[in-house]
Design an enzyme around this catalytic site. Structure first.
Site, PDB file in Angstrom:
ATOM      1  N   CYS A  23      47.914  85.311  59.195  1.00 29.89           N
ATOM      2  CA  CYS A  23      49.041  84.887  58.352  1.00 29.89           C
ATOM      3  C   CYS A  23      48.432  84.040  57.232  1.00 29.89           C
ATOM      4  O   CYS A  23      47.236  83.853  57.151  1.00 29.89           O
ATOM      5  CB  CYS A  23      50.059  84.096  59.174  1.00 29.89           C
ATOM      6  SG  CYS A  23      49.512  82.445  59.550  1.00 29.89           S
ATOM      7  N   LYS A  41      61.805  73.895  67.099  1.00 24.07           N
ATOM      8  CA  LYS A  41      61.468  75.332  67.032  1.00 24.07           C
ATOM      9  C   LYS A  41      60.319  75.646  67.984  1.00 24.07           C
ATOM     10  O   LYS A  41      60.373  76.606  68.747  1.00 24.07           O
ATOM     11  CB  LYS A  41      61.055  75.682  65.605  1.00 24.07           C
ATOM     12  CG  LYS A  41      60.388  77.032  65.441  1.00 24.07           C
ATOM     13  CD  LYS A  41      60.035  77.367  64.004  1.00 24.07           C
ATOM     14  CE  LYS A  41      58.732  76.806  63.553  1.00 24.07           C
ATOM     15  NZ  LYS A  41      57.541  77.571  63.974  1.00 24.07           N
ATOM     16  N   ASN A  42      59.267  74.793  67.968  1.00 25.76           N
ATOM     17  CA  ASN A  42      58.056  75.117  68.723  1.00 25.76           C
ATOM     18  C   ASN A  42      58.151  74.789  70.209  1.00 25.76           C
ATOM     19  O   ASN A  42      57.219  75.069  70.961  1.00 25.76           O
ATOM     20  CB  ASN A  42      56.834  74.449  68.083  1.00 25.76           C
ATOM     21  CG  ASN A  42      56.499  75.112  66.750  1.00 25.76           C
ATOM     22  OD1 ASN A  42      57.047  76.167  66.408  1.00 25.76           O
ATOM     23  ND2 ASN A  42      55.640  74.493  65.975  1.00 25.76           N
ATOM     24  N   ARG A  72      44.043  83.276  62.919  1.00 27.36           N
ATOM     25  CA  ARG A  72      44.861  82.966  64.093  1.00 27.36           C
ATOM     26  C   ARG A  72      44.716  84.013  65.208  1.00 27.36           C
ATOM     27  O   ARG A  72      45.672  84.661  65.609  1.00 27.36           O
ATOM     28  CB  ARG A  72      46.312  82.766  63.680  1.00 27.36           C
ATOM     29  CG  ARG A  72      46.401  81.677  62.617  1.00 27.36           C
ATOM     30  CD  ARG A  72      47.798  81.320  62.235  1.00 27.36           C
ATOM     31  NE  ARG A  72      48.492  80.614  63.306  1.00 27.36           N
ATOM     32  CZ  ARG A  72      49.791  80.297  63.202  1.00 27.36           C
ATOM     33  NH1 ARG A  72      50.463  80.669  62.138  1.00 27.36           N
ATOM     34  NH2 ARG A  72      50.392  79.657  64.183  1.00 27.36           N
ATOM     35  N   ASP A  94      50.956  70.279  61.283  1.00 24.43           N
ATOM     36  CA  ASP A  94      52.244  70.725  60.726  1.00 24.43           C
ATOM     37  C   ASP A  94      52.885  69.693  59.819  1.00 24.43           C
ATOM     38  O   ASP A  94      53.929  69.964  59.226  1.00 24.43           O
ATOM     39  CB  ASP A  94      53.223  71.081  61.861  1.00 24.43           C
ATOM     40  CG  ASP A  94      52.791  72.343  62.566  1.00 24.43           C
ATOM     41  OD1 ASP A  94      53.353  72.648  63.628  1.00 24.43           O
ATOM     42  OD2 ASP A  94      51.876  73.014  62.072  1.00 24.43           O
ATOM     43  N   ARG A 111      62.688  79.879  58.348  1.00 25.94           N
ATOM     44  CA  ARG A 111      62.116  80.140  59.676  1.00 25.94           C
ATOM     45  C   ARG A 111      62.107  78.868  60.518  1.00 25.94           C
ATOM     46  O   ARG A 111      62.172  78.924  61.733  1.00 25.94           O
ATOM     47  CB  ARG A 111      60.680  80.646  59.542  1.00 25.94           C
ATOM     48  CG  ARG A 111      60.547  81.926  58.779  1.00 25.94           C
ATOM     49  CD  ARG A 111      59.147  82.442  58.832  1.00 25.94           C
ATOM     50  NE  ARG A 111      58.664  82.501  60.219  1.00 25.94           N
ATOM     51  CZ  ARG A 111      57.525  83.066  60.554  1.00 25.94           C
ATOM     52  NH1 ARG A 111      56.751  83.589  59.631  1.00 25.94           N
ATOM     53  NH2 ARG A 111      57.130  83.109  61.807  1.00 25.94           N
TER      54      ARG A 111
HETATM   55  C1  EPZ Z   1      51.115  76.390  67.292  1.00 30.39           C
HETATM   56  O1  EPZ Z   1      50.500  77.552  66.756  1.00 30.39           O
HETATM   57  C2  EPZ Z   1      52.339  76.137  66.433  1.00 30.39           C
HETATM   58  N1  EPZ Z   1      53.273  77.274  66.556  1.00 30.39           N
HETATM   59  C3  EPZ Z   1      51.921  75.936  64.980  1.00 30.39           C
HETATM   60  O2  EPZ Z   1      53.082  75.618  64.235  1.00 30.39           O
HETATM   61  C4  EPZ Z   1      50.952  74.749  64.911  1.00 30.39           C
HETATM   62  O3  EPZ Z   1      50.513  74.590  63.588  1.00 30.39           O
HETATM   63  C5  EPZ Z   1      49.760  75.016  65.837  1.00 30.39           C
HETATM   64  O4  EPZ Z   1      50.233  75.263  67.185  1.00 30.39           O
HETATM   65  C6  EPZ Z   1      48.800  73.836  65.886  1.00 30.39           C
HETATM   66  O5  EPZ Z   1      49.478  72.691  66.335  1.00 30.39           O
HETATM   67  C7  EPZ Z   1      54.046  77.363  67.656  1.00 30.39           C
HETATM   68  O6  EPZ Z   1      54.001  76.532  68.557  1.00 30.39           O
HETATM   69  C8  EPZ Z   1      54.992  78.522  67.721  1.00 30.39           C
HETATM   70  P1  EPZ Z   1      46.826  77.167  68.117  1.00 30.39           P
HETATM   71  P2  EPZ Z   1      49.335  78.299  67.592  1.00 30.39           P
HETATM   72  O7  EPZ Z   1      46.668  78.310  69.060  1.00 30.39           O
HETATM   73  O8  EPZ Z   1      49.551  78.119  69.038  1.00 30.39           O
HETATM   74  C9  EPZ Z   1      42.531  78.869  66.971  1.00 30.39           C
HETATM   75  C10 EPZ Z   1      54.591  75.783  62.472  1.00 30.39           C
HETATM   76  O9  EPZ Z   1      54.445  75.434  61.299  1.00 30.39           O
HETATM   77  N2  EPZ Z   1      42.748  79.835  68.077  1.00 30.39           N
HETATM   78  O10 EPZ Z   1      47.008  75.795  68.670  1.00 30.39           O
HETATM   79  O11 EPZ Z   1      49.225  79.680  67.038  1.00 30.39           O
HETATM   80  C11 EPZ Z   1      43.496  79.063  65.825  1.00 30.39           C
HETATM   81  O12 EPZ Z   1      43.015  80.043  64.922  1.00 30.39           O
HETATM   82  C12 EPZ Z   1      53.477  76.522  63.176  1.00 30.39           C
HETATM   83  O13 EPZ Z   1      55.610  75.543  63.177  1.00 30.39           O
HETATM   84  C13 EPZ Z   1      41.762  80.776  68.360  1.00 30.39           C
HETATM   85  O14 EPZ Z   1      40.723  80.831  67.698  1.00 30.39           O
HETATM   86  O15 EPZ Z   1      48.059  77.470  67.148  1.00 30.39           O
HETATM   87  C14 EPZ Z   1      43.559  77.687  65.208  1.00 30.39           C
HETATM   88  O16 EPZ Z   1      42.466  77.527  64.330  1.00 30.39           O
HETATM   89  C15 EPZ Z   1      52.359  76.871  62.219  1.00 30.39           C
HETATM   90  N3  EPZ Z   1      41.966  81.652  69.387  1.00 30.39           N
HETATM   91  C16 EPZ Z   1      43.391  76.743  66.411  1.00 30.39           C
HETATM   92  O17 EPZ Z   1      42.813  77.546  67.450  1.00 30.39           O
HETATM   93  C17 EPZ Z   1      43.108  81.635  70.148  1.00 30.39           C
HETATM   94  O18 EPZ Z   1      43.233  82.462  71.092  1.00 30.39           O
HETATM   95  C18 EPZ Z   1      44.690  76.152  66.935  1.00 30.39           C
HETATM   96  O19 EPZ Z   1      45.611  77.220  67.072  1.00 30.39           O
HETATM   97  C19 EPZ Z   1      44.110  80.671  69.847  1.00 30.39           C
HETATM   98  C20 EPZ Z   1      43.902  79.782  68.806  1.00 30.39           C
END
Ligand code: EPZ
Length: 416
Positions: free
Chosen positions: A116, A22-23, A121, A304, A396
């Site tokens: 969420c 998915k990701n 996020r 995850d 999802r």
């Molecule tokens: C991706 O989410 C995945 N989703 C998530 O999978 C996964 O849990 C996550 O990466 C971490 O590995 C997809 O790839 C579609 P991040 P993402 O940006 O990109 C903070 C699932 O279950 N952050 O790596 O949204 C954020 O709040 C989903 O399949 C900021 O502060 O995660 C978090 O604490 C859930 N500002 C950390 O960084 C930003 O601009 C990592 O988030 C971006 C992120």
């Protein structure tokens, strides 16, 4: 609203095929916005999030043709750079259209995804990186309004490792003028799969999979064919399902290549794991040993998979400490597991799980995608019936989960 009804006690055995990731699929679908030529994808998983993304791209003018073993995306008709709140609120990954829209057409209006269940996020890093590349970005009425005559290559270092932030910036940089260097880049395998797809479209990218990714902008990208990589989180989820039931399961069309930390933890828990080129087999002991873990960006233990390991620790021998370092609220499954009789203590971003002899079936509620998976895993061994509500979260990210589990011998069915 659909529910999942499980009868605990079956020992999982047999074989099941893993779907595409998915990701990896979500950002790769958005890569179609970068080209006026068709992008043909195979091994695309049949998931609600994928359907949502295809609807969003369709609303932007991308042609979507379903084929027997995949789909063709045609970005030549791109005519609407807007991702509406109605669409984005159902799937935060919609933010992945921002970079490609800006790079291809010079304009994007994307609703902020909002928080969420697992955390706020924010997308500030996505915005900061695009501004560094010369985009003019305003955030007003809950939308990101971005314009740029032509993006310029820049050196960007994100404040923290962000998976979709890295993906958005990498896609935008493909059509920017000059070189972009992304430092502190996410090293997740899904980032590499996206880079490989972009390279097959004519992008010039090096370093994907490391913390420093270099992209030389080109004038345009051409069409390509790409097979989505296997879903490592779905793989890990079924390994945990087999492990908790003392099962013997072989997963096909997948690999352990990107699951080192998960495989290591399952072996520490007492499982015997055999790795083949395109399959992975797990044989579990009757009772697992508790395993502690700490989530962190790839290649460390994936956040995850945290909820799934909390579930197997609930009935393991001993005490496990689970530390969640990525999201601020990713223990929502703990309360639901406690309804099944688990002994879990939450202290900040630590969860202390004391293994109990058995869990008892109950009605529980899914709160987010991976939390739902942990409830399914616990329901496989909880005595009696476990009814899981709000399983739209599951749909999802897991393709036909009750069919795949039933094929392995689980007593599970969807009720509404
Ligand atoms: C991706 O989410 C995945 N989703 C998530 O999978 C996964 O849990 C996550 O990466 C971490 O590995 C997809 O790839 C579609 P991040 P993402 O940006 O990109 C903070 C699932 O279950 N952050 O790596 O949204 C954020 O709040 C989903 O399949 C900021 O502060 O995660 C978090 O604490 C859930 N500002 C950390 O960084 C930003 O601009 C990592 O988030 C971006 C992120």
């Amino acid at each position: 609203m659909d529910k999942l009804l499980l009868q605990g006690g079956a020992r999982l055995s047999g074989e099941v095929a893993i779907s595409g990731a998915k990701n990896a699929a979500l950002p790769i679908l958005c890569a179609s916005l970068l080209s006026a030529e068709p992008l043909r994808l195979t091994n695309v998983p049949h998931l609600n999030d994928i359907s949502t993304m295809l609807r969003l791209l369709g609303e932007m003018g991308v042609g979507v043709t379903l084929e027997a073993d995949g789909l063709i995306l045609d970005g030549s008709g791109l005519n609407n750079p807007v991702a509406s709140y109605e669409r984005v609120k159902t799937m935060r990954a919609s933010i992945l259209v921002l970079g490609p829209l800006l790079a291809r057409g010079g304009e994007a209006r994307v609703s902020l995804p909002g928080g969420c269940a697992i955390g706020a996020r924010p997308v500030d890093q996505h915005i900061k990186g695009l501004q560094a590349m010369g985009a003019d970005i305003k955030v007003e009425q809950g939308y990101v309004h971005a314009t740029a005559r032509r993006l310029k290559g820049a050196r960007i270092c994100t404040d923290m490792v962000t998976v979709t932030g890295t993906e958005n910036l990498m896609m935008a940089a493909c059509l920017a003028e000059g070189e972009t260097i992304i430092e502190n880049a996410a090293r997740e395998p899904e980032v590499v799969d996206l880079a490989n797809c972009l390279i097959s479209m004519g992008a010039r990218i090096s370093g994907a999979g490391t913390a420093i990714i270099r992209i030389q902008g080109v004038a345009k990208l051409h069409g390509a064919t790409h097979a989505i990589m296997p879903d490592r989180i779905e793989t890990g989820t079924y390994l945990c399902a087999a492990a908790i039931t003392g099962g013997d399961v072989r997963l096909l069309k997948t690999s352990a290549a990107y699951l080192d930390t998960v495989v290591d933890k399952l072996m520490d828990a007492g499982c015997d794991i055999t790795v083949e080129r395109e399959a992975i087999r797990l044989k579990a002991p009757r009772r697992l040993q508790a395993v502690s873990l700490r989530t962190a960006p790839y290649p460390a233990f994936p956040t995850d998979m945290q909820a799934q390991f909390m579930a197997i620790n609930c009935v393991a021998d001993g005490v496990a400490t689970i530390r969640e370092t990525i999201f601020e609220n990713r223990f929502m499954h703990a309360n639901e597991l406690m309804r099944l009789g688990a002994n879990i203590q939450i202290e900040g971003n630590n969860a202390i799980v004391r293994g109990v002899d058995r869990l008892e079936g109950a009605t529980v509620m899914a709160t987010d995608l991976r939390a739902s998976a942990s409830l399914v895993i616990a329901g496989l061994v909880a005595e009696g019936e476990t009814l899981i509500d709000r399983i739209y979260h599951l749909d999802r990210g897991y393709e036909r989960i009750e069919e795949k589990l039933a094929r392995l011998g689980a007593q599970v069915r969807r009720v509404n």
